[in-house]
Design a protein around this motif. Sequence first.
Motif, PDB file in Angstrom:
ATOM      1  N   GLY A  44       0.806  -1.219   0.000  1.00  0.00           N
ATOM      2  CA  GLY A  44       0.000   0.000   0.000  1.00  0.00           C
ATOM      3  C   GLY A  44       0.832   1.258   0.000  1.00  0.00           C
ATOM      4  N   LEU A  45       2.037   1.207  -0.604  1.00  0.00           N
ATOM      5  CA  LEU A  45       3.004   2.309  -0.500  1.00  0.00           C
ATOM      6  C   LEU A  45       3.147   3.110  -1.796  1.00  0.00           C
ATOM      7  N   HIS A  46       2.177   3.046  -2.692  1.00  0.00           N
ATOM      8  CA  HIS A  46       2.319   3.680  -4.006  1.00  0.00           C
ATOM      9  C   HIS A  46       2.532   5.200  -3.925  1.00  0.00           C
ATOM     10  N   THR A  47       1.999   5.858  -2.891  1.00  0.00           N
ATOM     11  CA  THR A  47       2.146   7.324  -2.810  1.00  0.00           C
ATOM     12  C   THR A  47       3.552   7.739  -2.393  1.00  0.00           C
ATOM     13  N   LEU A  48       4.386   6.796  -1.916  1.00  0.00           N
ATOM     14  CA  LEU A  48       5.734   7.152  -1.479  1.00  0.00           C
ATOM     15  C   LEU A  48       6.651   7.503  -2.643  1.00  0.00           C
ATOM     16  N   ASP A 106      11.773   9.740  -3.817  1.00  0.00           N
ATOM     17  CA  ASP A 106      11.180   8.414  -4.014  1.00  0.00           C
ATOM     18  C   ASP A 106      11.567   7.595  -2.787  1.00  0.00           C
ATOM     19  N   ARG A 107      10.680   7.565  -1.814  1.00  0.00           N
ATOM     20  CA  ARG A 107      11.034   6.991  -0.511  1.00  0.00           C
ATOM     21  C   ARG A 107      11.325   5.500  -0.565  1.00  0.00           C
ATOM     22  N   LEU A 108      10.711   4.786  -1.486  1.00  0.00           N
ATOM     23  CA  LEU A 108      10.974   3.352  -1.581  1.00  0.00           C
ATOM     24  C   LEU A 108      12.401   3.096  -2.071  1.00  0.00           C
ATOM     25  N   GLU A 109      12.829   3.800  -3.116  1.00  0.00           N
ATOM     26  CA  GLU A 109      14.188   3.624  -3.620  1.00  0.00           C
ATOM     27  C   GLU A 109      15.210   4.129  -2.605  1.00  0.00           C
ATOM     28  N   ALA A 110      14.872   5.218  -1.908  1.00  0.00           N
ATOM     29  CA  ALA A 110      15.786   5.755  -0.894  1.00  0.00           C
ATOM     30  C   ALA A 110      15.970   4.754   0.253  1.00  0.00           C
ATOM     31  N   LEU A 111      14.886   4.156   0.705  1.00  0.00           N
ATOM     32  CA  LEU A 111      14.973   3.136   1.758  1.00  0.00           C
ATOM     33  C   LEU A 111      15.807   1.945   1.302  1.00  0.00           C
ATOM     34  N   LYS A 112      15.571   1.522   0.068  1.00  0.00           N
ATOM     35  CA  LYS A 112      16.321   0.376  -0.457  1.00  0.00           C
ATOM     36  C   LYS A 112      17.817   0.653  -0.446  1.00  0.00           C
ATOM     37  N   GLU A 113      18.206   1.838  -0.914  1.00  0.00           N
ATOM     38  CA  GLU A 113      19.636   2.150  -0.990  1.00  0.00           C
ATOM     39  C   GLU A 113      20.273   2.253   0.386  1.00  0.00           C
TER      40      GLU A 113
END
Length: 409
Positions: A312-316, A322-329
């Motif tokens: 449910g994180l599409h708005t990130l 881009d919070r998803l890519e930032a978290l991943k890195e």
Amino acid sequence: MDILLNVLKDKKIKEEITISGSKSESNRLLILQNLFPEITIENLSDSDDSIHMQHALSTKKEIVDIGHAGTAMRFLTSYFAVKEGRETVLTGSERMQNRPIEILVNALKDLGADISYEDKVGYPPIRIKGRKLIADNVQINGNVSSQYISSLLLIASKLENGLTIELVGEITSIPYINMTLSLLHQLNIEANFEGNIIKVLPKKEIEKQTVVVESDWSSASYFYSIVASAEIGSEIKLSAYKKESLQGDSCLAEIYQHFGVSTTFGENFINLKKEKASNKEVLEIDLRDAPDIAQTIAVTCFSEGISCNLTGLHTLKIKETDRLEALKEELTNLGASISVTNKSLRLEESVEINENISIKTYNDHRMAMAFAPLALRVPINILNAEVVTKSFQKFWDDMQQIGIKIDKL
């Protein structure tokens, strides 16, 4: 400013912290206060976003620059659209000029608004020529940022015929829509939300009243994360909160039971206590109604060696970064095994945490604050640490009060 965080020694935490008013509630009320001057606001957020909002609402200049304040950009777009006779160019930081606004602009145009793009179609800066809006119904996708919908709701009662909004398709971030509607109800503005239809009746003026803003639950998330990683018996008391909250992020109280953290509600406060070890089972949770706490939860899971599957994180993708890519890195640099899609994050159980890693914050306040609790596990560097002022002015002071040592790099 880049900083080094570490904890000198293990200790049982017992502290009391007062947190500023909710940025989400404050920014909604600031718009409503300017539409209805009868409102007085107490416990207003001291965040950069709310300061930008207040300045934008008070300035007479044609060009209004709201920096990184996404909420201000969305809410002010509708506000200036109904300011008859005023012409405004609404702009922001470089990142803001790459965050989409077209869905909201199109909805306002359907109502009769006069808005044009100064540069790239679909993105700020935008030129708004305020005028009287006659149309009283509009369609908008239900799975877009709730701020678009709330932006329309905040001006709805000032439209001559009120406003009916039809939400098309799946509806996400419902708690934020309900927060806006609850604030309207507090002001005795008639509004209802049934099925996929929201209807707001017109209101010319309201009775004088004072509204007290509840403290910010997303800001509380970082203290939940700290207590989750602290010794059993550690406690942090946070003011000022209420059990019947308008904020979707209040689901933290339930979620952090997985990490052995209990929440006790008192009169205008909550008490967080580490009562038992974290549950090592995979944490599976849909955060479509509370996406702002996803970064904190992911980091807590990594700190506690717990696998998680957050959806449910599409708005990130369209936040400050881009919070998803930032978290991943950043989590990968710390030693995590993590994968992301456009709307989900999966983290595998960690064995160890790499020390003295420098966390890039991407001009995103939540990146800095979400990673800070890792200092209870290993020394960690936070780059561009002052970014926290966007939502939490005294965050680093509160971290020091809890026992985290901070040194400038």
